[in-house]
Design a protein around this motif. Structure first.
Motif, short mmCIF file in Angstrom:
data_model
loop_
_atom_site.label_atom_id
_atom_site.label_comp_id
_atom_site.label_asym_id
_atom_site.label_seq_id
_atom_site.Cartn_x
_atom_site.Cartn_y
_atom_site.Cartn_z
N SER A 59 0.84 -1.19 0.00
CA SER A 59 0.00 0.00 0.00
C SER A 59 0.87 1.24 0.00
O SER A 59 1.99 1.24 0.51
CB SER A 59 -0.92 0.02 1.24
N MET A 60 0.36 2.32 -0.57
CA MET A 60 1.06 3.59 -0.54
C MET A 60 1.21 4.10 0.89
O MET A 60 2.18 4.77 1.23
CB MET A 60 0.32 4.63 -1.38
N ALA A 61 0.24 3.77 1.73
CA ALA A 61 0.31 4.22 3.12
C ALA A 61 1.35 3.45 3.91
O ALA A 61 1.99 4.01 4.81
CB ALA A 61 -1.06 4.06 3.78
N GLY A 62 1.56 2.18 3.58
CA GLY A 62 2.38 1.32 4.42
C GLY A 62 3.78 1.07 3.94
O GLY A 62 4.61 0.58 4.71
N ASN A 63 4.10 1.37 2.68
CA ASN A 63 5.42 1.06 2.15
C ASN A 63 6.14 2.36 1.78
O ASN A 63 5.83 2.98 0.76
CB ASN A 63 5.31 0.16 0.92
N ILE A 80 -4.30 10.96 -1.20
CA ILE A 80 -4.36 9.63 -0.59
C ILE A 80 -3.31 9.60 0.51
O ILE A 80 -2.43 10.46 0.59
CB ILE A 80 -4.09 8.49 -1.60
N THR A 81 -3.39 8.60 1.36
CA THR A 81 -2.42 8.46 2.45
C THR A 81 -1.13 7.86 1.90
O THR A 81 -1.08 6.69 1.54
CB THR A 81 -2.97 7.57 3.58
N ALA A 82 -0.12 8.68 1.79
CA ALA A 82 1.19 8.25 1.29
C ALA A 82 2.25 9.15 1.90
O ALA A 82 2.90 9.93 1.19
CB ALA A 82 1.23 8.28 -0.23
N PRO A 83 2.44 9.08 3.21
CA PRO A 83 3.30 10.05 3.89
C PRO A 83 4.74 10.06 3.41
O PRO A 83 5.40 11.10 3.46
CB PRO A 83 3.21 9.65 5.37
N ALA A 84 5.24 8.91 2.94
CA ALA A 84 6.64 8.89 2.49
C ALA A 84 6.89 9.78 1.29
O ALA A 84 8.04 10.11 0.99
CB ALA A 84 7.06 7.45 2.19
N TYR A 85 5.81 10.18 0.59
CA TYR A 85 5.99 11.12 -0.52
C TYR A 85 6.54 12.46 -0.03
O TYR A 85 7.19 13.18 -0.78
CB TYR A 85 4.65 11.31 -1.24
N GLU A 86 6.29 12.76 1.25
CA GLU A 86 6.87 13.97 1.82
C GLU A 86 8.40 13.86 1.89
O GLU A 86 9.11 14.86 1.81
CB GLU A 86 6.29 14.24 3.21
N ILE A 87 8.89 12.63 2.05
CA ILE A 87 10.35 12.42 2.05
C ILE A 87 10.90 12.72 0.67
O ILE A 87 11.93 13.39 0.53
CB ILE A 87 10.67 10.99 2.50
N ALA A 88 10.22 12.23 -0.37
CA ALA A 88 10.67 12.51 -1.74
C ALA A 88 10.72 14.01 -2.00
O ALA A 88 11.58 14.49 -2.75
CB ALA A 88 9.75 11.83 -2.74
N ARG A 89 9.83 14.75 -1.38
CA ARG A 89 9.75 16.19 -1.61
C ARG A 89 10.60 16.99 -0.64
O ARG A 89 10.50 18.22 -0.56
CB ARG A 89 8.28 16.64 -1.57
N GLY A 90 11.44 16.28 0.14
CA GLY A 90 12.40 16.96 1.00
C GLY A 90 11.86 17.44 2.32
O GLY A 90 12.45 18.33 2.96
N THR A 326 -0.02 -11.35 3.68
CA THR A 326 -1.48 -11.30 3.86
C THR A 326 -1.91 -10.17 4.78
O THR A 326 -3.11 -9.92 4.92
CB THR A 326 -1.99 -12.65 4.41
N ASN A 327 -0.97 -9.48 5.40
CA ASN A 327 -1.29 -8.24 6.12
C ASN A 327 -1.53 -7.09 5.17
O ASN A 327 -1.90 -6.00 5.59
CB ASN A 327 -0.13 -7.84 7.05
N SER A 328 -1.28 -7.33 3.89
CA SER A 328 -1.34 -6.23 2.92
C SER A 328 -1.98 -6.72 1.63
O SER A 328 -1.31 -7.16 0.71
CB SER A 328 0.07 -5.70 2.65
N MET A 329 -3.31 -6.64 1.57
CA MET A 329 -4.02 -6.93 0.34
C MET A 329 -4.01 -5.66 -0.53
O MET A 329 -3.79 -4.55 -0.04
CB MET A 329 -5.43 -7.40 0.63
N THR A 330 -4.24 -5.80 -1.81
CA THR A 330 -3.84 -4.76 -2.76
C THR A 330 -4.99 -4.07 -3.48
O THR A 330 -4.78 -3.42 -4.51
CB THR A 330 -2.91 -5.37 -3.81
N SER A 331 -6.21 -4.16 -2.97
CA SER A 331 -7.34 -3.58 -3.70
C SER A 331 -7.17 -2.07 -3.87
O SER A 331 -7.44 -1.52 -4.94
CB SER A 331 -8.65 -3.91 -2.99
N ALA A 332 -6.73 -1.37 -2.81
CA ALA A 332 -6.57 0.08 -2.92
C ALA A 332 -5.44 0.43 -3.89
O ALA A 332 -5.54 1.40 -4.66
CB ALA A 332 -6.29 0.69 -1.55
N TRP A 487 0.27 -8.89 -1.10
CA TRP A 487 1.45 -8.29 -1.68
C TRP A 487 2.58 -9.31 -1.74
O TRP A 487 2.88 -9.98 -0.74
CB TRP A 487 1.89 -7.08 -0.87
N PRO A 488 3.25 -9.48 -2.91
CA PRO A 488 4.36 -10.45 -3.03
C PRO A 488 5.62 -9.91 -2.34
O PRO A 488 6.45 -9.26 -2.96
CB PRO A 488 4.54 -10.59 -4.54
#
Length: 635
Positions: A59-63, A80-90, A326-332, A487-488
């Motif tokens: 998930s974008m939120a979890g990885n 969407i919830t993707a906090p690590a994108y803030e890291i990409a943006r410094g 299995t803690n991370s299904m991928t529908s979102a 998620w594989p």
């Protein structure tokens, strides 16, 4: 006796007033160690508690590796919830760190992985008291939890570098001073993680015997592959004799990094990778090849090759998967990858958000159809890659017939077309069973897949097709049928490439390196390394030297594992991130209706990556509480 489960090391670092936690696991809500391990059924609940800390890496939120690097662009400010994108943006910081897994506190809510380790320790300390369990099952559960304990340590290690090892929990009456732990040196961290896996691996099953109830549980293959990943990471330049951290010491003067590279670490990694390959292949793991059913026998070879690649990720429990999370299904993840207007007849459907957008930076890293980088293919016109070209019958399984798109989208390798959708690109799916009348994405302003809202569109003009199961179906109204899959977390192609990398670093370009590279390339539908470079590259001898083959292996990992959360960690462990992630992130000019205007690259933001960004900062509050910790350099 009521027991308070003390958090021990990890939460003590966040505040001594928060050093206890109750776990409600019995009907009357009185949580006791005695009751938690009084019967097999209760102990099994605690086993699954240990599993529950596995991050949602699908998930974008979890990885964090999905969006902290340069592979993915998102609508910003984030929709969407993707906090690590803030890291990409410094925007990483030490006061309230983004994606804080050290203690789980902050503006985002995350599982505290040190808490997970602590729960693993409670399990290991008490599982011996369960009466109604066989020795074989008890040993298996112990092995699973030791794996999880190693996995959580490794997750933190990649993020923070040297970490405090939580070998045992503190006792309830331990003095405060014992909680003031130090960070352990890199080599100590690696040795302990490997020790846990060595203790665990033989008690794990080669395959699960009850697939209905046990898929997603740890097997021998997962343990052997995790050991291989740890040792490859430890042998890599970031951790192996990194002179940049020669002065990084704790306040006792203990060096946390060795400044002298040790070639023997690559030899250990080679052994671990080969052992993992042998165990996994003995368990039946193999590179996935699409096996069409009776309704799909008419698919073209081009489409079948793409199915080889897409289904290796999104066909659940296919034979390439070593560990499915299995803690991370991928529908979102899939919903946010399907273009709005994929089917022009259903353009009014608002369910697919289609906002996970590959960047032009990564688009240009995929090979040409000849299996070499487009910058060095003698037959590929790199200088004119942004000019316009019209699709012909020869490209009909990749590019829409008579559709005008960029030269950049032509004559690329099958992984390009399997991994990404783009304006003018063919998208096999939507429940179809033949490829005679495929969907062709139309993404310019005013077309079916163009953005029409401020919160759901591709910022770059590309979509992550790789995540999307081909049998997902957009319906009418707001209906969207998703073929959900775990998620594989680990797959065989990754292991083959780890082995090739370690072997090249330890022994140079020996034939076995090329063999494992070529197995991955053959499935991808491109020529073998020697053939590709000899015939098509402007640097035809690159594969004959360790340095040249290293570059090839690094690119192969980038392409094969694109959008799977590997590139970000790879760039860091190779010490290449400071060069690669200091470039503008680019996409097409998506608001334009005419092809000539649309196919103008533009900068979405200027990514920055400095020396300090190789490791996450520890939250300042944790350093204030425990002065025996030292902050990561640069923070």
């Amino acid at each position: 006796m009521k027991i308070r489960f003390y958090i021990s090391v990890a939460l003590v670092l966040t505040g001594l007033s928060s050093c206890k936690k109750f776990l409600d696991i019995i009907p009357d809500n009185i949580a006791t160690i005695e009751n938690a391990f009084a019967l097999r059924t209760e102990a099994e609940k605690y086993l699954f508690t240990c599993y529950s800390y596995v991050p949602a890496n699908g998930s974008m939120a979890g990885n964090p590796a999905f969006s902290a690097g340069d592979e993915i662009s998102l609508v910003y400010p984030l929709t969407i919830t993707a906090p690590a994108y803030e890291i990409a943006r410094g925007n990483q910081n030490k006061i309230n760190p983004v994606f804080n897994l050290w203690d789980g506190s902050g503006s985002q809510t995350y599982k505290d992985l040190f808490n997970g380790i602590r729960d693993c320790n409670i399990f290991l300390d008490n599982i011996g008291r369960v009466p109604d369990i066989t020795d074989e099952e008890r040993n298996r559960w112990i092995a699973e939890v030791k794996f999880l304990k190693a996995y959580y340590h490794f997750y933190l290690f990649r993020m923070y570098g040297p970490i405090p090892l939580v070998r045992k929990n503190l006792s309830v009456d331990a003095p405060k001073e014992e909680a003031m732990v130090y960070r352990d040196p890199v080599d100590s961290c690696v040795n302990y993680m490997v020790q846990l896996l060595d203790e665990a691996k033989e008690a794990l099953p080669l395959i699960v015997s009850d697939p209905v109830n046990e898929l997603g549980r740890i097997t021998q293959g997962a343990a052997y592959m995790l050991k291989a990943k740890i040792l490859v990471t430890a042998a890599s330049p970031l951790f192996n004799g990194n002179a940049d951290y020669a002065s990084f010491k704790d306040n006792r003067g203990v060096a946390l990094f060795s400044a002298t590279p040790d070639p023997a670490k690559w030899t250990k990694a080679v052994t671990a990778c080969k052992e993992a390959i042998d165990v996994c292949t003995n368990a039946g793991n193999k590179l996935y090849y699409f096996e069409p059913d009776v309704t799909q026998t008419g698919l073209s070879p081009e489409t079948r090759t793409q199915m080889n690649l897409r289904n290796a990720i999104n066909l659940k429990w296919n034979p390439e998967i070593i560990w499915g999370n299995t803690n991370s299904m991928t529908s979102a993840l899939q919903t946010n990858s399907i273009p709005r207007g994929l089917d022009p007849a259903l353009i009014a459907n608002s369910s697919p958000a289609g906002l996970i957008a590959p960047t032009l930076n990564v688009v240009e890293l995929f090979y040409s159809k000849n299996g070499v980088p487009i910058t060095e293919d003698k037959t590929w016109n790199y200088a004119n890659r942004y000019t316009l070209r019209t699709g012909t019958n020869a490209e009909r399984y990749y590019i829409g017939l008579n559709y005008v798109t960029a030269q950049l989208n032509f004559d690329r390798e099958p992984r390009y077309y399997a991994s990404m959708g783009f304006d003018g690109g063919v998208w096999f799916g939507q429940g179809k069973y033949d490829d005679k009348s495929p969907f062709v994405l139309q993404a310019k302003a005013g077309q079916a897949a163009a953005g029409v809202t401020v919160f759901a569109y591709s910022t770059t003009g590309y979509w992550t097709k790789k995540y999307v199961h081909y049998q997902d179906v957009i319906g009418s109204g707001t209906s969207l049928s998703i073929q959900n899959y775990p998620w594989p977390e680990m797959r065989l192609a990754d292991l083959f490439l780890l082995y090739a990398e370690a072997l090249n670093e330890a022994q140079g370009p020996v034939p076995e390196v090329l063999d494992y590279l070529n197995q991955v390339r053959e499935r991808a539908g491109i020529p073998a390394v020697a053939e590709a470079w000899t015939q098509y590259s402007t640097n035809p001898s690159a594969y004959t030297t360790k340095e040249g083959l290293r570059t090839i292996i690094h690119r192969e990992r980038t392409v094969e594992l694109a959008f799977e959360g590997s590139r970000y960690w790879d760039l860091k462990r190779w010490k290449e991130a400071a060069n690669v992630l200091n470039t503008p992130v680019r996409g097409w000019t998506r608001e334009q209706a005419a092809a000539a205007g649309y196919y103008q690259p533009r900068v979405l933001f200027n990514q920055t990556f400095g020396f300090k960004d190789y490791f996450w900062p520890i939250k300042d509050g944790a350093i204030t509480i425990n002065r025996n910790l030292v902050q990561n350099p640069g923070w």
